[in-house]
Motif scaffolding. Sequence first.
Motif, PDB file in Angstrom:
ATOM      1  N   ALA A   1     -31.375 -14.860  33.064  1.00 24.01           N
ATOM      2  CA  ALA A   1     -30.383 -14.340  32.108  1.00 24.01           C
ATOM      3  C   ALA A   1     -29.097 -13.938  32.833  1.00 24.01           C
ATOM      4  N   ILE A   2     -29.238 -13.310  33.995  1.00 24.53           N
ATOM      5  CA  ILE A   2     -28.045 -12.934  34.764  1.00 24.53           C
ATOM      6  C   ILE A   2     -27.244 -14.185  35.137  1.00 24.53           C
ATOM      7  N   ALA A   3     -27.934 -15.233  35.564  1.00 24.71           N
ATOM      8  CA  ALA A   3     -27.236 -16.475  35.931  1.00 24.71           C
ATOM      9  C   ALA A   3     -26.553 -17.094  34.716  1.00 24.71           C
ATOM     10  N   GLU A   4     -27.204 -17.044  33.566  1.00 25.11           N
ATOM     11  CA  GLU A   4     -26.614 -17.628  32.350  1.00 25.11           C
ATOM     12  C   GLU A   4     -25.377 -16.840  31.935  1.00 25.11           C
ATOM     13  N   LEU A   5     -25.427 -15.518  32.058  1.00 22.46           N
ATOM     14  CA  LEU A   5     -24.257 -14.704  31.712  1.00 22.46           C
ATOM     15  C   LEU A   5     -23.129 -14.896  32.730  1.00 22.46           C
TER      16      LEU A   5
ATOM     17  N   ALA B   1     -17.629 -14.264  23.056  1.00 25.43           N
ATOM     18  CA  ALA B   1     -18.087 -13.042  22.379  1.00 25.43           C
ATOM     19  C   ALA B   1     -18.635 -12.080  23.427  1.00 25.43           C
ATOM     20  N   LYS B   2     -18.598 -10.786  23.108  1.00 19.46           N
ATOM     21  CA  LYS B   2     -19.142  -9.830  24.076  1.00 19.46           C
ATOM     22  C   LYS B   2     -20.613 -10.160  24.336  1.00 19.46           C
ATOM     23  N   LEU B   3     -21.027  -9.938  25.577  1.00 17.46           N
ATOM     24  CA  LEU B   3     -22.306 -10.444  26.047  1.00 17.46           C
ATOM     25  C   LEU B   3     -23.493  -9.788  25.348  1.00 17.46           C
ATOM     26  N   THR B   4     -23.307  -8.566  24.894  1.00 18.31           N
ATOM     27  CA  THR B   4     -24.414  -7.856  24.243  1.00 18.31           C
ATOM     28  C   THR B   4     -24.717  -8.390  22.845  1.00 18.31           C
ATOM     29  N   ASP B   5     -23.858  -9.255  22.322  1.00 13.00           N
ATOM     30  CA  ASP B   5     -24.183  -9.869  21.026  1.00 13.00           C
ATOM     31  C   ASP B   5     -25.471 -10.685  21.138  1.00 13.00           C
ATOM     32  N   ASP B   6     -25.628 -11.406  22.269  1.00  8.26           N
ATOM     33  CA  ASP B   6     -26.836 -12.210  22.469  1.00  8.26           C
ATOM     34  C   ASP B   6     -27.888 -11.493  23.291  1.00  8.26           C
TER      35      ASP B   6
ATOM     36  N   PHE C   1     -10.068  -8.845  22.456  1.00  4.74           N
ATOM     37  CA  PHE C   1     -10.137  -7.677  23.342  1.00  4.74           C
ATOM     38  C   PHE C   1     -11.245  -6.709  22.910  1.00  4.74           C
ATOM     39  N   ARG C   2     -12.290  -7.242  22.269  1.00  6.57           N
ATOM     40  CA  ARG C   2     -13.385  -6.381  21.812  1.00  6.57           C
ATOM     41  C   ARG C   2     -14.558  -6.531  22.773  1.00  6.57           C
ATOM     42  N   PHE C   3     -14.955  -5.405  23.370  1.00  6.74           N
ATOM     43  CA  PHE C   3     -16.064  -5.443  24.330  1.00  6.74           C
ATOM     44  C   PHE C   3     -16.718  -4.080  24.378  1.00  6.74           C
ATOM     45  N   ASP C   4     -17.839  -4.037  25.073  1.00  2.44           N
ATOM     46  CA  ASP C   4     -18.487  -2.760  25.366  1.00  2.44           C
ATOM     47  C   ASP C   4     -18.616  -2.639  26.882  1.00  2.44           C
ATOM     48  N   LEU C   5     -19.180  -1.534  27.357  1.00  3.92           N
ATOM     49  CA  LEU C   5     -19.168  -1.275  28.792  1.00  3.92           C
ATOM     50  C   LEU C   5     -19.944  -2.320  29.599  1.00  3.92           C
ATOM     51  N   PRO C   6     -21.187  -2.676  29.212  1.00  2.00           N
ATOM     52  CA  PRO C   6     -21.882  -3.701  30.013  1.00  2.00           C
ATOM     53  C   PRO C   6     -21.098  -5.018  30.081  1.00  2.00           C
TER      54      PRO C   6
END
Length: 261
Positions: free
Chosen positions: A6-10, A25-30, A148-153
Amino acid sequence: MLDAAAIAELADRVDGAQSNRRTIAKLTDDYPGMTVDDGYAVQDECLRRWQARGRALIGYKAGLTSRAKMIQMGVDVPSFGLLMRDTCDAEGGAVPTAGLIHPRVEGEIAYVMARDLSGPDVSIDQVHAATDFIQPAIEILDSRFEKFRFDLPSVVADNGSSARFVMGGRMRRPGDVDPATIGIVLEINGEAAALACSGAVLGHPARAVQMLVAWLHERGRILPAGSVVLTGAATEAMPIDKGDIVCARFQEMGSINVRID
């Protein structure tokens, strides 16, 4: 904690968006269970890939260094990102932004280290004793996330929206000027766009270096001699466009002038 696949895919997503001027899209969506530590794992994987391509790490940047931003993001320490040598542009020249999506500029204080610094709780005096000089800097931010929409992770994985930076003006020893009381005026096309005091960064920009060293210590690392540290935005981040002329004036430390290309 996400697994290695998962880290490699992100990292593929972030690296591809940064390299190809593409929003994502922000990464936490998936990955709704993604943590801040996962974000740093993605950042580490991106660094591994960048260094394999011959890019050099020359320092670090701090983000979320105002109390208002920390409260907004639900954290009590800054976030940290990586500074790559090929993203540093010359003062007085043109800053290339053709590969950026929605660039913004902000003014801040840079520390350049004379000696290695390590440990869980270094003091401001220790930071200054290990500092070669401080210098005016501007950072060009560019979030790769849609609108410009994101969260901390997600923003940690995106290297804290790092894009480019410029250092200029006068280099000063920390003992020759109070790093916490430097007035900063950020002008765009001759108009004052933002005003700030360097103490807007955690009350003193050296605190960002303190927290960076503690964060590196937790990861079994040190802040090496020669490193550049951007201590975080003192001014608001202002949108810029191609053709804009940016001037950042620093009290008793000169100014930085660049053209946005």
